[in-house]
Each structure stands twice: as structure tokens, then as C-alpha cells.
Design a protein around this motif. Sequence first.
Motif, short mmCIF file in Angstrom:
data_model
loop_
_atom_site.label_atom_id
_atom_site.label_comp_id
_atom_site.label_asym_id
_atom_site.label_seq_id
_atom_site.Cartn_x
_atom_site.Cartn_y
_atom_site.Cartn_z
N LYS A 58 0.83 -1.19 0.00
CA LYS A 58 0.00 0.00 0.00
C LYS A 58 0.88 1.25 0.00
N LEU A 59 0.32 2.29 -0.63
CA LEU A 59 1.03 3.56 -0.70
C LEU A 59 0.92 4.27 0.64
N SER A 60 2.03 4.60 1.23
CA SER A 60 2.03 5.26 2.52
C SER A 60 1.84 6.77 2.34
N LYS A 61 1.55 7.45 3.44
CA LYS A 61 1.40 8.91 3.40
C LYS A 61 2.71 9.59 2.99
N ASP A 62 3.83 9.01 3.42
CA ASP A 62 5.12 9.57 3.03
C ASP A 62 5.33 9.45 1.53
N GLU A 78 5.81 12.53 -1.04
CA GLU A 78 6.99 12.58 -1.91
C GLU A 78 6.58 12.70 -3.37
N LEU A 79 5.53 11.97 -3.76
CA LEU A 79 5.03 12.04 -5.13
C LEU A 79 4.49 13.42 -5.43
N VAL A 92 6.75 20.00 -11.73
CA VAL A 92 6.60 19.65 -13.14
C VAL A 92 5.91 20.80 -13.88
N GLU A 93 6.51 21.27 -14.95
CA GLU A 93 5.93 22.36 -15.73
C GLU A 93 4.93 21.80 -16.75
N VAL A 94 3.77 22.46 -16.89
CA VAL A 94 2.76 22.07 -17.88
C VAL A 94 2.40 23.31 -18.69
#
Length: 267
Positions: free
Chosen positions: A178-182, A186-187, A194-196
Motif C-alpha cells: 500500500k502507498l504510505s502517506k510519506d 513525496e510524489l 513539473v511544468e505544464v
Amino acid sequence: NVTLQLASIEQISFDEFIHSIPRVTLIGLFHSALADKTPMKGIQMFEVNPQLCMRLVELLCGGTDIESGKVAASDDAIDDKNFTDIELAILREVLQELGKVFQNSWKDIVQMETALDDLDTNPQLLQTMSPNEPVVLTTFTMQIGDMSTFLNICIPYVFFEGISDKLSFRNWFDSSQKLSKDDERELQRGLNNVEVSFETRLGSAQMEMADFLHLEVGDVIKLDRKTSAPLDTYVNGIPFYQAKPGKKDGNLAVELLDKLEGDPEDE
């Protein structure tokens, strides 16, 4: 600018590694420890040949001419010279940066801290491990200007013993984790930078080439959209919003009205 590519990975003995590098070269000796400060076995070595060392010193001291013939008189002259204290001080910082890269390259498998212990210029006197001890030799090709050279990383087999259970692909790509809060933070932190591209299109028109060639200043081109109709707004070329044009603080602006229906994977 430096171009770095993986050339080879092979298992050899420590003695074979020592005899495959120049008799005078720069070797950085590193040690690593896990996040809980548990030391990892073995000494990791980064070997940087003298030609590359002199090129780096030349550039880091302000040199701008990267023609290889103007950095040193000949390769033989470099091989026979000893490094000065100033050169070693400059190159120590380079090796420390390489250690940080080595540490970060393992972060998806195991959290570790890598530190530079010492620099050595005579590989024949190294006694960090027995001659027959197996090591993993990773060789990179490096291109700096017109100069092509190699960078070697030597890692003893005992280094992998403590983390061998983490080196399977199953552990890297285990979808059950599972994806943790950290991980989420970080993501998000990474995506924030990221430039858009964000653009609003007034409309489009098609015309024949003959009409296009006769366009003059003051001509009016009729677009395929009414002035009262909302405009499409694109994010990285994908339509995301409908908007109304206007002004704000003296600048052209758009007011977002509705979000367009689109592929959820694109959001």
C-alpha cells in the motif's frame, strides 16, 4: 555536459580488478550503512582514471577549453605523475558527489547512507580485501567534450549478502504494497515542480493556400466559434476546461467555467 552510459557489469576477482586499471589512478574508498546505522559489509570503490581526473580539475578550476590535447601533453605523462594536494582536494568533492549518486540509486531497494572514507592513488598497495574475493565490476563510458573515457565501480560480493532478499523483481514491483502517506507526499512534492503548458484557443479557420498568400494587414479571418461561446482551454495539448476571456489587472485573462469530460487517466 557529461554523457554517461552503462558499458558492462561483470563478476571478477579483486586481483583482476586491480590489474585492469592504471598503475597510477584515483580510487575513492566508500562505506555504506543502512538507515538504522547498521554498517554494510565491504568497501565500495570508485576508480577514476588520471585522464578524466585532469579534465575535471581543469574544468573545475575555470578552464573552458575542453580540447583534450590542451589539458595534458600526453596520456603517458599523466599516468606517471602524482596528484598534488590541491588536485586531490578538488577531486575529493567530485568523489563525494559520486557517493551521493550511488546512495540514491539504491533508495528504491534499501535506504542507505554512503560516505567517502579515503582517496588512494596506488591500487597495487590496496589491501581492503583478499585477491581472490569476488567483486562486481560496473563500467560506465563517459563522454566530456571530445574525450571518451571510463568510470569503474567495484563492489565486493559481501556487500550484497545483507540485502540479497531485497534484490528480487517481486519485491520491487509488489502491487500488494500500500502507498504510505510519506510516498504520497513525496510524489506530490515531485509533481509540484513539473511544468505544464496551459493555453486557451480562440478558434480555428481553414483557407486555401491562394487566399493565405494574399493576406494583408487589416484583413479579417472568420473563426469557427461565436464571440459569445466559451473557449476551450488545453493542458499539455489536452482539452480540460471551458473558459470565458476577459481582463484582470490590465492583463488578458480567462475565467474557467466548466471542466470538460475526458479520460480519467489523463487527469
